[in-house]
Design a protein around this motif. Structure first.
Motif, mmCIF file in Angstrom:
data_model
loop_
_atom_site.group_PDB
_atom_site.id
_atom_site.type_symbol
_atom_site.label_atom_id
_atom_site.label_comp_id
_atom_site.label_asym_id
_atom_site.label_seq_id
_atom_site.Cartn_x
_atom_site.Cartn_y
_atom_site.Cartn_z
ATOM 1 N N ASP A 145 0.834 -1.197 0.000
ATOM 2 C CA ASP A 145 0.000 0.000 0.000
ATOM 3 C C ASP A 145 0.871 1.250 0.000
ATOM 4 N N ARG A 146 0.354 2.358 -0.607
ATOM 5 C CA ARG A 146 1.135 3.573 -0.773
ATOM 6 C C ARG A 146 0.445 4.744 -0.090
ATOM 7 N N VAL A 147 1.260 5.603 0.556
ATOM 8 C CA VAL A 147 0.750 6.778 1.262
ATOM 9 C C VAL A 147 1.610 7.973 0.856
ATOM 10 N N TRP A 148 0.956 9.130 0.553
ATOM 11 C CA TRP A 148 1.706 10.330 0.201
ATOM 12 C C TRP A 148 0.872 11.562 0.533
ATOM 13 N N VAL A 149 1.464 12.757 0.301
ATOM 14 C CA VAL A 149 0.800 14.036 0.575
ATOM 15 C C VAL A 149 0.476 14.687 -0.770
ATOM 16 N N ARG A 150 -0.808 15.041 -0.977
ATOM 17 C CA ARG A 150 -1.263 15.524 -2.290
ATOM 18 C C ARG A 150 -1.837 16.940 -2.176
ATOM 19 N N HIS A 151 -1.558 17.773 -3.195
ATOM 20 C CA HIS A 151 -2.060 19.142 -3.245
ATOM 21 C C HIS A 151 -3.576 19.153 -3.436
ATOM 22 N N VAL A 152 -4.254 20.069 -2.717
ATOM 23 C CA VAL A 152 -5.696 20.256 -2.872
ATOM 24 C C VAL A 152 -5.988 21.655 -3.411
ATOM 25 N N SER A 153 -5.467 22.697 -2.719
ATOM 26 C CA SER A 153 -5.681 24.061 -3.186
ATOM 27 C C SER A 153 -4.586 24.959 -2.620
ATOM 28 N N GLY A 154 -4.553 26.220 -3.138
ATOM 29 C CA GLY A 154 -3.488 27.134 -2.749
ATOM 30 C C GLY A 154 -2.229 26.855 -3.552
ATOM 31 N N LYS A 155 -1.147 27.540 -3.173
ATOM 32 C CA LYS A 155 0.113 27.295 -3.863
ATOM 33 C C LYS A 155 1.279 27.640 -2.948
ATOM 34 N N GLY A 156 2.417 26.989 -3.246
ATOM 35 C CA GLY A 156 3.647 27.262 -2.513
ATOM 36 C C GLY A 156 3.663 26.650 -1.121
ATOM 37 N N TYR A 157 4.848 26.627 -0.522
ATOM 38 C CA TYR A 157 5.056 26.190 0.857
ATOM 39 C C TYR A 157 6.379 26.778 1.323
ATOM 40 N N TRP A 158 6.549 26.822 2.646
ATOM 41 C CA TRP A 158 7.786 27.362 3.198
ATOM 42 C C TRP A 158 8.529 26.278 3.961
ATOM 43 N N SER A 159 9.878 26.258 3.776
ATOM 44 C CA SER A 159 10.734 25.354 4.540
ATOM 45 C C SER A 159 12.145 25.911 4.495
ATOM 46 N N ALA A 160 13.094 25.198 5.055
ATOM 47 C CA ALA A 160 14.486 25.658 5.096
ATOM 48 C C ALA A 160 15.400 24.445 5.091
ATOM 49 N N SER A 161 16.732 24.700 5.169
ATOM 50 C CA SER A 161 17.686 23.599 5.167
ATOM 51 C C SER A 161 17.466 22.671 6.364
ATOM 52 N N VAL A 162 17.058 23.258 7.496
ATOM 53 C CA VAL A 162 16.538 22.446 8.603
ATOM 54 C C VAL A 162 15.019 22.446 8.414
ATOM 55 N N PRO A 163 14.415 21.324 7.994
ATOM 56 C CA PRO A 163 13.049 21.344 7.462
ATOM 57 C C PRO A 163 12.004 21.798 8.478
ATOM 58 N N ALA A 164 11.042 22.601 7.964
ATOM 59 C CA ALA A 164 9.856 22.976 8.736
ATOM 60 C C ALA A 164 8.616 22.272 8.194
#
Length: 377
Positions: free
Chosen positions: A349-368
């Motif tokens: 079985d497979r599990v992942w994170v999928r886009h629904v609405s909006g755009k972009g995301y914020w993170s950094a070299s140390v992940p947020a």
């Protein structure tokens, strides 16, 4: 080659023309040079017929040469077209051969990796076998010790029964002495003194017996503690043995994160490109998809940070079916959305994170923005 064929055709036409000319004259020259006065009327008719035949033959030869030239041009065009096809086929074949070579190299690398993994697995199996042999020896020693302690406990029980019987006899003797003392309370001093001596002697015997009983009881308690410790050791050993014989593939856990921000991401799978932990190798940082290596109950947790009031809504998906949702609102900068889900998965079985609405995301070299999952049973 085409030029050679053309020259040969022209040569044949010329030879045929010369041959026809020789029908009218042994030398290739105009027949008007003969003395017509020497030719009779019959020969003139023959000569005219020969001239007419020569003219017809020349016309036919010219037609044949033109037809041959036309055929040559057609052959030349077909040959050029054929050469183009052969060139294209050669290019296509070279590309396919190159692709096949790449696939062969990839398969060689994959085969080498599988061989290395097999070698490592064989070494781990040998180590586990050695540990199991050591555990079997330890278990045999523990069994012998438990048997010895059991025999000791049985012997102590017999001693305690004997001590109880002796103590009961002493109590009976004490009661008899006390009764005798009451009956003989008014007897003479000599008898009283004798009774006092007997009583003192009895008290000394009683004290000695009590000390012996206390020593036996202390030894019994020590043996009981040893038995309890042995039982605890056996229980711990059983637990460790159970854990050591568990399939190591049952340990599945991962945490992955995004190491840079995006202001344009607006579709598809959110790929967490850095695998911080990947026990069991269930998570693929190239695709962002977790594939269950074993069946069981899993926990998944996702944190997603929206980029500067751009709004973000994503789902945790199992086999293309949305299970839970999380969102980062756009009322303020960098709003964080989180959610957790517990899923029963079958192997594959497979599990992942999928886009629904909006755009972009914020993170950094140390992940947020992170994705976590682990097997709980």
């Amino acid at each position: 080659m085409r030029n050679i064929v053309l020259v040969r055709l022209l040569f044949i036409a010329g030879v045929q023309s010369v041959t026809v000319s020789k029908l009218t004259d042994e030398v290739s020259q105009n027949s008007t040079y003969h003395n017509l006065n020497e030719i009779n009327a019959k020969n003139v008719d023959v000569f005219r017929q020969l001239l007419n035949q020569e003219t017809l033959i020349r016309i036919n030869l010219v037609k044949n040469v033109h037809a041959l030239m036309k055929d040559m041009l057609t052959l030349q065009e077909k040959l050029t077209e054929t050469e183009g096809k052969i060139s294209r086929m050669k290019t296509t074949t070279d590309d396919e051969i190159s692709e096949l070579k790449k696939q062969v190299e990839f398969l060689k690398v994959e085969n080498a990796a599988l061989k290395n993994k097999t070698t490592v697995d064989e070494k781990e199996i040998m180590v586990l076998k050695e540990k199991l042999e050591n555990v079997s020896k330890t278990l045999t020693d523990v069994k012998v010790e438990v048997r010895f302690l059991s025999i000791t406990v049985f012997g102590m029980n017999d001693n305690l029964k004997e001590i109880d019987e002796r103590f009961q006899g002493l109590e009976n003797s004490t009661k008899e002495i006390e009764n005798e003392a009451r009956v003989n309370d008014k007897r003479n001093a000599a008898t009283l003194s004798d009774l006092e001596k007997r009583h003192l002697t009895f008290i000394d015997d009683l004290k000695n017996t009590t000390r012996s009983l206390q020593a036996d009881i202390g030894e019994y308690e020590t043996n009981q503690l040893k038995i309890s410790a042995t039982i605890s050791s056996l229980e711990l050993f059983r637990i460790n043995q159970t854990l050591s014989t568990c399939d190591p593939k049952q340990k599945v856990a991962f945490t992955a994160g995004v190491t840079s921000s995006s202001t344009t991401w607006n579709s598809g799978t959110l790929i967490f490109n850095m695998a911080i932990l990947n026990v069991g190798n269930g998570y693929n940082p190239s695709t962002g998809v977790f594939t269950s290596p074993v069946a069981g109950t899993y926990v998944f947790y996702v944190t997603a940070v929206e980029y500067s009031k751009q709004y973000l809504q994503v789902d945790i998906v199992q086999n293309s079916v949305s299970m839970v949702k999380l969102l980062g609102d756009d009322h303020a900068d960098f709003q964080t959305g989180t959610n957790m889900v517990v899923l029963n998965l079958q192997k594959g079985d497979r599990v992942w994170v999928r886009h629904v609405s909006g755009k972009g995301y914020w993170s950094a070299s140390v992940p947020a923005t992170t994705f976590t999952g682990f097997l709980i049973g």
